[in-house]
Scaffold this active site. Structure first.
Site, short mmCIF file in Angstrom:
data_model
loop_
_atom_site.label_atom_id
_atom_site.label_comp_id
_atom_site.label_asym_id
_atom_site.label_seq_id
_atom_site.Cartn_x
_atom_site.Cartn_y
_atom_site.Cartn_z
N TYR A 154 -11.26 3.89 -14.20
CA TYR A 154 -9.90 4.46 -14.08
C TYR A 154 -9.90 5.72 -13.20
O TYR A 154 -8.89 6.07 -12.60
CB TYR A 154 -9.35 4.75 -15.48
CG TYR A 154 -7.85 4.78 -15.57
CD1 TYR A 154 -7.07 3.74 -15.08
CD2 TYR A 154 -7.19 5.85 -16.16
CE1 TYR A 154 -5.68 3.77 -15.18
CE2 TYR A 154 -5.81 5.89 -16.27
CZ TYR A 154 -5.07 4.84 -15.78
OH TYR A 154 -3.69 4.87 -15.88
N LYS A 161 -3.27 11.03 -14.96
CA LYS A 161 -2.61 10.91 -16.27
C LYS A 161 -2.82 12.17 -17.09
O LYS A 161 -1.92 12.59 -17.84
CB LYS A 161 -3.13 9.69 -17.02
CG LYS A 161 -2.65 8.35 -16.44
CD LYS A 161 -1.14 8.23 -16.42
CE LYS A 161 -0.68 6.84 -16.04
NZ LYS A 161 0.77 6.78 -15.74
P1 NAP Z 1 4.11 -1.86 -12.24
O1 NAP Z 1 4.98 -2.94 -12.72
O2 NAP Z 1 3.26 -2.14 -11.03
O3 NAP Z 1 4.97 -0.53 -12.03
C1 NAP Z 1 4.50 0.56 -11.29
C2 NAP Z 1 5.68 1.13 -10.59
O4 NAP Z 1 5.37 2.35 -9.88
C3 NAP Z 1 6.22 0.15 -9.54
O5 NAP Z 1 7.60 -0.07 -9.74
C4 NAP Z 1 5.95 0.89 -8.25
O6 NAP Z 1 6.87 0.57 -7.24
C5 NAP Z 1 6.13 2.32 -8.70
N1 NAP Z 1 5.72 3.24 -7.66
C6 NAP Z 1 4.52 3.34 -7.06
N2 NAP Z 1 4.59 4.29 -6.08
C7 NAP Z 1 5.86 4.78 -6.10
C8 NAP Z 1 6.55 5.77 -5.36
N3 NAP Z 1 5.97 6.47 -4.36
N4 NAP Z 1 7.86 6.03 -5.65
C9 NAP Z 1 8.48 5.35 -6.65
N5 NAP Z 1 7.87 4.38 -7.37
C10 NAP Z 1 6.57 4.11 -7.09
O7 NAP Z 1 3.06 -1.43 -13.38
P2 NAP Z 1 3.21 -0.84 -14.86
O8 NAP Z 1 1.88 -1.10 -15.47
O9 NAP Z 1 4.43 -1.34 -15.50
O10 NAP Z 1 3.30 0.72 -14.59
C11 NAP Z 1 4.33 1.56 -15.09
C12 NAP Z 1 3.70 2.83 -15.66
O11 NAP Z 1 2.98 2.48 -16.83
C13 NAP Z 1 2.71 3.53 -14.74
O12 NAP Z 1 2.87 4.93 -14.87
C14 NAP Z 1 1.37 3.12 -15.32
O13 NAP Z 1 0.33 4.02 -15.03
C15 NAP Z 1 1.72 3.13 -16.80
N6 NAP Z 1 0.79 2.43 -17.69
C16 NAP Z 1 0.46 1.13 -17.47
C17 NAP Z 1 -0.43 0.50 -18.32
C18 NAP Z 1 -0.83 -0.93 -18.10
O14 NAP Z 1 -1.84 -1.36 -18.66
N7 NAP Z 1 -0.08 -1.71 -17.34
C19 NAP Z 1 -0.99 1.19 -19.40
C20 NAP Z 1 -0.62 2.53 -19.61
C21 NAP Z 1 0.28 3.14 -18.75
P3 NAP Z 1 6.30 0.00 -5.80
O15 NAP Z 1 5.17 -0.91 -6.08
O16 NAP Z 1 7.48 -0.63 -5.18
O17 NAP Z 1 5.85 1.22 -5.05
#
Ligand code: NAP
Length: 255
Positions: A154, A161
């Site tokens: 990570y 984070k």
């Molecule tokens: P996801 O569907 O890929 O969402 C990530 C989002 O971040 C996408 O909509 C992406 O949009 C956006 N993003 C990236 N760069 C950006 C920018 N410059 N401006 C605005 N938006 C931007 O994945 P997700 O897992 O649901 O992630 C959402 C959150 O949950 C993140 O903070 C992630 O770290 C957190 N999280 C995820 C997990 C997991 O296991 N999935 C666990 C804990 C926390 P574009 O791709 O269009 O740029």
């Protein structure tokens, strides 16, 4: 009557229907909220397509968190649409590939600074844009991955984070007197686009399924969505600066 009846919410981070924010947006609508989504860059079209799968297809605004002018436009659009806002979900994370995968020394500041700007500083930028729309208080919720330890692969995303957790606490300090709560949901691993871009992510998935006392399903974002909705509602009115773990209990277990 849903627990978000009458709430006007801004939801970032809906890319596909696997996005954590998609499940939160869907549940928010079911619980009575009106929502607006944001999408960024090349993903904007995908966000627009995904928005159409929601129970009530919402408006999608452009928001790349590295572009201050986008924040300004989002604030103006929300003001024109609703004349106010009750809450926002920050579901945004990004780190260049070199920042992930196990070679912690490989990343340069240019790479790390991008990860921190998009994944951590952006919570403050989102607060700056939305707080003027919440004169009677509100709720900001962000998505975290427990940053209290060093994880395999990570790497700099873990550092980002840790910064996000700290940003949330400082915002909670400064926005509390305006009755604006700032909380994070520390989610266990869920298969999304962002998760797939982390090399070796499967290692998390296996460990989680084995060690979580409540069990864990890496394909099910529903519990994370429920926690986001709860924090956006009026049901935790004196909770701020908090990190709610929605991880099957993993964080509380020893090896
Ligand atoms: P996801 O569907 O890929 O969402 C990530 C989002 O971040 C996408 O909509 C992406 O949009 C956006 N993003 C990236 N760069 C950006 C920018 N410059 N401006 C605005 N938006 C931007 O994945 P997700 O897992 O649901 O992630 C959402 C959150 O949950 C993140 O903070 C992630 O770290 C957190 N999280 C995820 C997990 C997991 O296991 N999935 C666990 C804990 C926390 P574009 O791709 O269009 O740029």
């Amino acid at each position: 009557m849903g627990i978000l009846n009458g709430k006007r919410l801004l939801i970032t981070g809906v890319l596909t229907d696997a996005s954590l924010a998609y499940s939160a947006a869907r549940l928010a609508q079911i619980e009575g909220a009106e929502i607006v989504l944001t999408g960024a860059g090349r993903g904007l079209r995908l966000t627009e397509r995904t928005a159409r799968k929601l129970p009530e297809p919402p408006e999608v605004l452009e928001l790349d968190v590295t572009r201050p002018s986008h924040f300004e436009r989002v604030r103006e659009a929300l003001d024109a649409k609703w004349g106010g806002l009750d809450g926002a979900l920050h579901a945004i994370g990004f780190a260049p590939q070199v920042c992930l995968g196990g070679d912690f020394m490989a990343a340069r500041w240019e790479d790390v600074s991008q990860a921190l700007e998009v994944s951590s500083y952006s919570l403050k930028a989102l607060a700056e844009a939305t707080v003027p729309l919440m004169p009677n208080g509100g709720s900001l919720v962000g998505l975290d991955f427990d940053a209290s330890v060093a994880w395999p692969v990570y790497d700099w995303m873990g550092v980002a984070k840790a910064a996000l957790e700290s940003v949330a606490r400082y915002l909670a300090r400064d926005l509390g007197p305006s009755n604006i709560r700032v909380n994070l949901v520390a989610a266990g691993p869920v298969r999304t686009m962002a998760a797939r871009s982390i090399p070796g992510f499967e290692a998390f998935e296996d460990a989680w399924v084995r060690r979580s006392p409540l069990g864990w399903d890496v394909t099910n974002p529903e519990a994370v969505a429920k926690a986001c909705v709860m924090l956006l509602s009026d049901w935790l009115p004196l909770t701020t600066g908090e990190i709610v773990h929605v991880d099957g209990g993993y964080h509380a277990m020893g090896a």
